[in-house]
Write an enzyme that holds these catalytic residues in place. Structure first.
Site, PDB file in Angstrom:
ATOM      1  N   HIS A   1       0.858  -1.195   0.000  1.00 49.18           N
ATOM      2  CA  HIS A   1       0.000   0.000   0.000  1.00 49.18           C
ATOM      3  C   HIS A   1       0.885   1.234   0.000  1.00 49.18           C
ATOM      4  O   HIS A   1       1.504   1.560   1.023  1.00 49.18           O
ATOM      5  CB  HIS A   1      -0.909   0.022   1.229  1.00 49.18           C
ATOM      6  CG  HIS A   1      -1.839   1.206   1.262  1.00 49.18           C
ATOM      7  ND1 HIS A   1      -3.205   1.059   1.251  1.00 49.18           N
ATOM      8  CD2 HIS A   1      -1.612   2.550   1.297  1.00 49.18           C
ATOM      9  CE1 HIS A   1      -3.782   2.262   1.280  1.00 49.18           C
ATOM     10  NE2 HIS A   1      -2.818   3.176   1.306  1.00 49.18           N
TER      11      HIS A   1
ATOM     12  N   HIS B   1       1.494   5.422  -1.875  1.00 49.28           N
ATOM     13  CA  HIS B   1       1.096   6.523  -2.747  1.00 49.28           C
ATOM     14  C   HIS B   1       2.350   7.097  -3.402  1.00 49.28           C
ATOM     15  O   HIS B   1       3.253   7.573  -2.712  1.00 49.28           O
ATOM     16  CB  HIS B   1       0.380   7.611  -1.947  1.00 49.28           C
ATOM     17  CG  HIS B   1      -0.872   7.144  -1.293  1.00 49.28           C
ATOM     18  ND1 HIS B   1      -2.110   7.243  -1.895  1.00 49.28           N
ATOM     19  CD2 HIS B   1      -1.079   6.546  -0.084  1.00 49.28           C
ATOM     20  CE1 HIS B   1      -3.027   6.735  -1.087  1.00 49.28           C
ATOM     21  NE2 HIS B   1      -2.421   6.309   0.009  1.00 49.28           N
TER      22      HIS B   1
ATOM     23  N   ARG C   1       1.908   9.280  -6.207  1.00 46.36           N
ATOM     24  CA  ARG C   1       1.459  10.470  -6.923  1.00 46.36           C
ATOM     25  C   ARG C   1       1.791  10.343  -8.418  1.00 46.36           C
ATOM     26  O   ARG C   1       1.957   9.252  -8.936  1.00 46.36           O
ATOM     27  CB  ARG C   1       2.042  11.746  -6.311  1.00 46.36           C
ATOM     28  CG  ARG C   1       1.851  11.867  -4.793  1.00 46.36           C
ATOM     29  CD  ARG C   1       0.430  11.931  -4.366  1.00 46.36           C
ATOM     30  NE  ARG C   1       0.327  12.222  -2.927  1.00 46.36           N
ATOM     31  CZ  ARG C   1      -0.583  11.689  -2.127  1.00 46.36           C
ATOM     32  NH1 ARG C   1      -1.472  10.833  -2.601  1.00 46.36           N
ATOM     33  NH2 ARG C   1      -0.619  12.015  -0.847  1.00 46.36           N
TER      34      ARG C   1
ATOM     35  N   LYS D   1      -9.620  -0.509  -5.377  1.00 44.46           N
ATOM     36  CA  LYS D   1      -9.573   0.197  -4.090  1.00 44.46           C
ATOM     37  C   LYS D   1     -10.848   0.999  -3.875  1.00 44.46           C
ATOM     38  O   LYS D   1     -11.226   1.824  -4.715  1.00 44.46           O
ATOM     39  CB  LYS D   1      -8.362   1.147  -4.044  1.00 44.46           C
ATOM     40  CG  LYS D   1      -8.254   2.006  -2.785  1.00 44.46           C
ATOM     41  CD  LYS D   1      -8.011   1.149  -1.539  1.00 44.46           C
ATOM     42  CE  LYS D   1      -7.961   2.009  -0.272  1.00 44.46           C
ATOM     43  NZ  LYS D   1      -6.673   2.711  -0.122  1.00 44.46           N
TER      44      LYS D   1
ATOM     45  N   HIS E   1     -10.375   1.437   2.372  1.00 44.60           N
ATOM     46  CA  HIS E   1     -10.085   2.459   3.371  1.00 44.60           C
ATOM     47  C   HIS E   1     -11.245   2.383   4.363  1.00 44.60           C
ATOM     48  O   HIS E   1     -12.351   2.839   4.084  1.00 44.60           O
ATOM     49  CB  HIS E   1     -10.003   3.845   2.733  1.00 44.60           C
ATOM     50  CG  HIS E   1      -9.665   4.924   3.714  1.00 44.60           C
ATOM     51  ND1 HIS E   1      -8.465   5.598   3.686  1.00 44.60           N
ATOM     52  CD2 HIS E   1     -10.355   5.427   4.766  1.00 44.60           C
ATOM     53  CE1 HIS E   1      -8.432   6.472   4.687  1.00 44.60           C
ATOM     54  NE2 HIS E   1      -9.577   6.391   5.345  1.00 44.60           N
TER      55      HIS E   1
ATOM     56  N   HIS F   1      -4.287  -0.222   6.206  1.00 48.63           N
ATOM     57  CA  HIS F   1      -3.735   0.619   7.277  1.00 48.63           C
ATOM     58  C   HIS F   1      -4.619   0.626   8.531  1.00 48.63           C
ATOM     59  O   HIS F   1      -5.109   1.660   8.967  1.00 48.63           O
ATOM     60  CB  HIS F   1      -3.472   2.047   6.788  1.00 48.63           C
ATOM     61  CG  HIS F   1      -4.547   2.657   5.916  1.00 48.63           C
ATOM     62  ND1 HIS F   1      -5.874   2.727   6.282  1.00 48.63           N
ATOM     63  CD2 HIS F   1      -4.461   3.257   4.705  1.00 48.63           C
ATOM     64  CE1 HIS F   1      -6.565   3.330   5.336  1.00 48.63           C
ATOM     65  NE2 HIS F   1      -5.719   3.656   4.363  1.00 48.63           N
TER      66      HIS F   1
ATOM     67  N   ASP G   1       1.596   2.890   3.392  1.00 50.89           N
ATOM     68  CA  ASP G   1       0.741   4.059   3.179  1.00 50.89           C
ATOM     69  C   ASP G   1       1.582   5.322   3.072  1.00 50.89           C
ATOM     70  O   ASP G   1       1.114   6.424   3.371  1.00 50.89           O
ATOM     71  CB  ASP G   1      -0.308   4.198   4.288  1.00 50.89           C
ATOM     72  CG  ASP G   1      -1.434   5.163   3.919  1.00 50.89           C
ATOM     73  OD1 ASP G   1      -1.650   5.382   2.706  1.00 50.89           O
ATOM     74  OD2 ASP G   1      -2.077   5.707   4.834  1.00 50.89           O
TER      75      ASP G   1
ATOM     76  N   HIS H   1       3.584  14.753   0.725  1.00 48.00           N
ATOM     77  CA  HIS H   1       3.037  16.107   0.635  1.00 48.00           C
ATOM     78  C   HIS H   1       4.192  17.065   0.903  1.00 48.00           C
ATOM     79  O   HIS H   1       5.046  16.791   1.753  1.00 48.00           O
ATOM     80  CB  HIS H   1       1.942  16.356   1.678  1.00 48.00           C
ATOM     81  CG  HIS H   1       0.710  15.534   1.490  1.00 48.00           C
ATOM     82  ND1 HIS H   1      -0.227  15.806   0.517  1.00 48.00           N
ATOM     83  CD2 HIS H   1       0.254  14.437   2.149  1.00 48.00           C
ATOM     84  CE1 HIS H   1      -1.218  14.927   0.589  1.00 48.00           C
ATOM     85  NE2 HIS H   1      -0.948  14.080   1.573  1.00 48.00           N
TER      86      HIS H   1
END
Length: 344
Positions: free
Chosen positions: A13, A15, A17, A99, A136, A174, A247, A251
């Site tokens: 899992h 991210h 981007r 997902k 989620h 998560h 996860d 950012h």
């Protein structure tokens, strides 16, 4: 134990981007993990197998030379996902799951499923073809306390769903609570869970005591220490229903240190060392290989990796910041702090 050799781990899992962000995120992750389940909550979201394969090509364009990296793709479940798309997932070499984000649950989830009952026709096909549904696991009603949203999801959404579709393959992503851990333990082998490094190493005191620390803010949010202890217990138990999913979510510093800061912890550059720290703190470092390198592959029906990595017990300081996008910084999880394991 001062040295441990593991089968190459996978991240089930993450991210990454898109666009310029991939220049940072893909090399960071590829140097840690062989395979990665790449989340589809882009703008616009990845909703079809063709879009997922195009996204995979964009990811692979940033994979470091000489590094064996295999992104595994996921579709974004919407109210309008076609049941026929599930067979395409099953037949795809690189797309492994779908997902489900409850609409409004987290970053870029506005296109998520508004009511799970609307998509039962798709879920029937997921059960038929044994394509994993990644969840989620939080309700998003405004009146529900943020610390209770995972438990309410179990009671109000997931329990009825599994009664309707008992053979459905599910990964509860998560997990953050004792209730979620016990729920997974009570189900058959078709229900599993991923656990992040931040939920093993930290709790809400780390985020809130002595001032708000935005780089610990993620969704689902950090919970009480008692929940953290339960997660540590199941992650290090050797139970194959629990496996690694960072996860990791990038950012920029400006987006995190903000009056309305973004949710997400960026752990990719030192993720396996952070997990090693968590396992070692309770004397179970020998259980790390199953959690990190075996159980996820087994659940997804993929072969275990054959290459290995070695970790040594040697202090390292996590960088205070990393370059990200143009003229921006990203603050990694536990930035500036010393951890006790290093990948060699």
């Amino acid at each position: 134990m001062n040295t441990i050799t593991l089968l190459q781990p996978d991240d089930w899992h993450v991210h990454l981007r898109d666009g310029l962000a991939l220049k940072r995120t893909v090399p960071d992750l590829a140097r840690q993990f062989s395979r990665a389940i790449c989340m589809p909550n882009l703008v616009p979201p990845v909703k079809t197998v063709d879009e997922a394969l195009a996204y995979r090509e964009r990811i692979m364009a940033h994979a470091p030379e000489g590094v064996n990296f295999d992104p595994r793709m996921v579709l974004y479940f919407t109210d309008y996902t076609s049941p026929e798309e599930v067979k395409k997932i099953k037949d795809s070499e690189y797309v492994n799951a779908i997902k489900l984000y409850p609409a409004g649950a987290t970053t870029n989830s506005d296109n998520g499923v508004s009511d799970i009952r609307k998509v039962y026709a798709v879920i029937e096909q997921l059960e038929k073809y044994q394509v994993p549904l990644l969840l989620h696991g939080e309700v998003t009603h405004n009146h529900v306390d943020i610390f209770d949203r995972e438990k309410r999801f179990l009671d109000e959404v997931l329990s009825p769903l599994l009664k309707q579709f008992p053979a459905l393959k599910v990964v509860l992503e998560h997990i953050t609570t004792s209730e979620a851990a016990h729920f997974v333990l009570e189900q058959d082998r078709n229900v599993a869970a991923t656990i992040t490094p931040q939920h093993l190493l930290f709790n809400r005191n780390d985020m809130l005591v002595g001032g708000i620390k935005p780089h610990f803010y993620c969704l689902p949010i950090l919970k009480r220490q008692t929940h953290q202890q339960t997660l540590l217990e199941v992650a290090t138990s050797g139970n194959p229903k629990f496996f690694l999913g960072t996860d990791s979510a990038p950012h920029s510093k400006n987006a995190k240190e903000n009056a309305c800061g973004c949710a997400g912890c960026y752990s990719a550059p030192t993720a396996i060392e952070l997990y090693a720290q968590a396992f070692d703190q309770i004397g179970r470092i020998e259980r790390l290989e199953g959690f990190a390198s075996m159980f996820g592959a087994d659940f997804y029906g993929l072969p275990r990796n054959t290459q290995t990595i070695t970790l040594i017990k040697e202090p390292q300081v996590i960088p205070a910041s990393l370059e990200y996008l143009e003229n921006e910084q990203i603050i990694p999880l536990y930035a500036g702090q010393t951890i006790q394991w290093r990948k060699v």
